[in-house]
Design a protein around this motif. Sequence first.
Motif, mmCIF file in Angstrom:
data_model
loop_
_atom_site.group_PDB
_atom_site.id
_atom_site.type_symbol
_atom_site.label_atom_id
_atom_site.label_comp_id
_atom_site.label_asym_id
_atom_site.label_seq_id
_atom_site.Cartn_x
_atom_site.Cartn_y
_atom_site.Cartn_z
ATOM 1 N N PRO A 53 7.749 -7.138 -2.999
ATOM 2 C CA PRO A 53 6.940 -8.261 -3.473
ATOM 3 C C PRO A 53 5.563 -8.383 -2.824
ATOM 4 C CG PRO A 53 8.861 -9.042 -2.235
ATOM 5 C CD PRO A 53 9.010 -7.564 -2.390
ATOM 6 N N LEU A 54 5.390 -7.863 -1.603
ATOM 7 C CA LEU A 54 4.082 -7.905 -0.954
ATOM 8 C C LEU A 54 3.378 -6.558 -1.043
ATOM 9 C CD1 LEU A 54 1.954 -9.348 0.807
ATOM 10 C CD2 LEU A 54 3.254 -8.583 2.812
ATOM 11 N N TRP A 55 4.071 -5.482 -0.656
ATOM 12 C CA TRP A 55 3.432 -4.172 -0.575
ATOM 13 C C TRP A 55 3.172 -3.539 -1.934
ATOM 14 C CZ3 TRP A 55 0.769 -3.760 3.405
ATOM 15 C CH2 TRP A 55 1.195 -4.289 4.613
ATOM 16 N N GLY A 56 3.959 -3.867 -2.928
ATOM 17 C CA GLY A 56 3.695 -3.370 -4.284
ATOM 18 C C GLY A 56 2.324 -3.814 -4.785
ATOM 19 N N PRO A 57 2.032 -5.135 -4.785
ATOM 20 C CA PRO A 57 0.711 -5.594 -5.226
ATOM 21 C C PRO A 57 -0.440 -5.123 -4.314
ATOM 22 C CG PRO A 57 2.283 -7.392 -5.355
ATOM 23 C CD PRO A 57 2.973 -6.254 -4.650
ATOM 24 N N ILE A 58 -0.215 -5.069 -2.998
ATOM 25 C CA ILE A 58 -1.264 -4.587 -2.104
ATOM 26 C C ILE A 58 -1.548 -3.118 -2.388
ATOM 27 C CG2 ILE A 58 -1.783 -4.007 0.312
ATOM 28 C CD1 ILE A 58 -0.594 -6.726 1.074
ATOM 29 N N GLY A 59 -0.491 -2.323 -2.581
ATOM 30 C CA GLY A 59 -0.670 -0.915 -2.929
ATOM 31 C C GLY A 59 -1.428 -0.760 -4.240
ATOM 32 N N ALA A 60 -1.075 -1.588 -5.236
ATOM 33 C CA ALA A 60 -1.761 -1.529 -6.533
ATOM 34 C C ALA A 60 -3.242 -1.868 -6.378
ATOM 35 C CB ALA A 60 -1.091 -2.476 -7.529
ATOM 36 N N ARG A 79 5.256 4.008 -1.184
ATOM 37 C CA ARG A 79 6.533 4.716 -1.112
ATOM 38 C C ARG A 79 6.265 6.189 -0.821
ATOM 39 N NH1 ARG A 79 10.413 5.233 -6.150
ATOM 40 N NH2 ARG A 79 9.529 3.198 -6.508
ATOM 41 N N GLN A 80 5.185 6.717 -1.440
ATOM 42 C CA GLN A 80 4.784 8.099 -1.185
ATOM 43 C C GLN A 80 3.266 8.190 -1.285
ATOM 44 O OE1 GLN A 80 5.795 11.081 -4.189
ATOM 45 N NE2 GLN A 80 6.259 12.523 -2.543
ATOM 46 N N LYS A 137 5.389 1.097 -3.678
ATOM 47 C CA LYS A 137 6.656 0.528 -3.224
ATOM 48 C C LYS A 137 7.068 -0.577 -4.187
ATOM 49 C CE LYS A 137 6.478 1.304 1.739
ATOM 50 N NZ LYS A 137 6.451 0.680 3.080
ATOM 51 N N SER A 138 8.356 -0.713 -4.384
ATOM 52 C CA SER A 138 8.891 -1.856 -5.133
ATOM 53 C C SER A 138 9.174 -2.949 -4.114
ATOM 54 C CB SER A 138 10.174 -1.465 -5.869
ATOM 55 O OG SER A 138 9.912 -0.459 -6.800
#
Length: 149
Positions: free
Chosen positions: A116-123, A86-87, A113-114
Amino acid sequence: MDYHHRFVVDAPLEKVQNFHRSAGSLKAITPPVFFMRDLNAPDTLSEGSRVSFTLHLGPFPIRWGARVENLGSSGFDDVQTSGPFRQWIHTHRFQSLSDDASVVLDHVHLRLKSHPLWGPIGALMVFGLPLLFAYRAHQTKSLLERSST
């Protein structure tokens, strides 16, 4: 979330600054596990330069866009304009320790990002930041210190 990394390189400040402003250096300090392709950037980064590339994290292509901001004698920021977070603001700062040594300071401010795919990938990417920046430091030192001798 914030991440900080610091390392010393046995190279003059100007050489360290020029290395980090070269688009070719980005590929040289990116771990091969990410397989960077489609790098689109000016040869030398300047205020407002746009950079885009694709990284691969396993089977996932990650398209990334960034803009160079706050470029000055002490460093610059690269700000994600498109990508998995997201940032993402990566602040690069360079300081002289002596005529032949400099310190590189990296600060990353990010928000996931909130999604379902990009949140876990970002984490997953955040979890890997210590390894990423250790690799970047090793490569930077190897390339600059070898060329200083």
